[in-house]
Design an enzyme around this catalytic site. Structure first.
Site, PDB file in Angstrom:
ATOM      1  N   CYS A  25       0.850  -1.136  -0.068  1.00 45.32           N
ATOM      2  CA  CYS A  25      -0.089   0.077  -0.075  1.00 45.32           C
ATOM      3  C   CYS A  25       0.752   1.167   0.033  1.00 45.32           C
ATOM      4  CB  CYS A  25      -1.061   0.098   1.125  1.00 45.32           C
ATOM      5  SG  CYS A  25      -2.259  -1.286   1.168  1.00 45.32           S
ATOM      6  N   HIS A  29      -1.204   2.618  -6.141  1.00 42.83           N
ATOM      7  CA  HIS A  29      -2.093   1.392  -6.758  1.00 42.83           C
ATOM      8  C   HIS A  29      -3.592   2.124  -6.843  1.00 42.83           C
ATOM      9  CE1 HIS A  29      -2.200   1.219  -2.387  1.00 42.83           C
ATOM     10  NE2 HIS A  29      -3.543   0.779  -2.458  1.00 42.83           N
ATOM     11  N   HIS A  76     -11.333   9.249 -10.959  1.00 38.16           N
ATOM     12  CA  HIS A  76      -9.969   9.217 -11.739  1.00 38.16           C
ATOM     13  C   HIS A  76      -8.990  10.247 -11.192  1.00 38.16           C
ATOM     14  CE1 HIS A  76     -12.337   6.362 -14.099  1.00 38.16           C
ATOM     15  NE2 HIS A  76     -11.469   6.103 -14.400  1.00 38.16           N
ATOM     16  N   GLU A 118     -12.498   0.199   0.247  1.00 34.74           N
ATOM     17  CA  GLU A 118     -11.644   0.005  -0.952  1.00 34.74           C
ATOM     18  C   GLU A 118     -11.686  -1.432  -1.612  1.00 34.74           C
ATOM     19  OE1 GLU A 118      -7.594   0.318   0.742  1.00 34.74           O
ATOM     20  OE2 GLU A 118      -7.688   2.359   0.688  1.00 34.74           O
TER      21      GLU A 118
END
EC number: 4.-.-.-
Length: 129
Positions: A25, A29, A76, A118
């Site tokens: 993490c 990513h 995005h 997530e």
């Protein structure tokens, strides 16, 4: 006393890395984040889009984060570049950021809870009394 509860859910896609994290993490990513919001009120209100007091909050107001980053949302984006200083890019802090920004757009007296995921199996919730 009457109480109304409004719930909505949406997703957005974003990239991030957790600063100084010792593991995967800590590298850049991406995720498809799922956000759940609950707004509760003892009275109904007007909104930016409707002048009549007929809603707890407008769904359009609650779902601002699903908009494209160039239109004021989080979709995005690279969260590390968008979240202000003081907000890390963990699910907990993303939930707090969405809470803080959404709360500013709601009428007084509307209680808000924000949950961020997530992945389908892990959630972080934030609310402030």
């Amino acid at each position: 006393m009457p109480t109304w509860k409004l719930s909505t859910e949406f997703t957005f896609n974003a990239a991030h890395q957790i600063r100084d994290y010792n593991g995967p993490c800590g590298r850049m990513h991406g995720h498809t984040y799922t956000v759940k919001l609950e707004a509760t009120s003892h009275q109904l209100h007007a909104s930016e889009f409707c002048p009549h007091p007929v809603m707890v909050a407008d769904f359009r107001t609650l779902k601002w984060a699903k908009k494209d980053v160039f239109k004021g949302g989080l979709d995005h984006c690279i969260l590390n570049e968008v979240l202000p200083e003081g907000y890390e890019t963990t699910a907990e802090m993303i939930a707090k950021y969405i809470y803080d920004k959404t709360k500013k757009s709601l009428p007084d007296g509307v209680k808000l809870k924000v949950a961020v995921s997530e992945n389908p199996n892990s959630w972080a919730e934030y609310e402030d009394d």
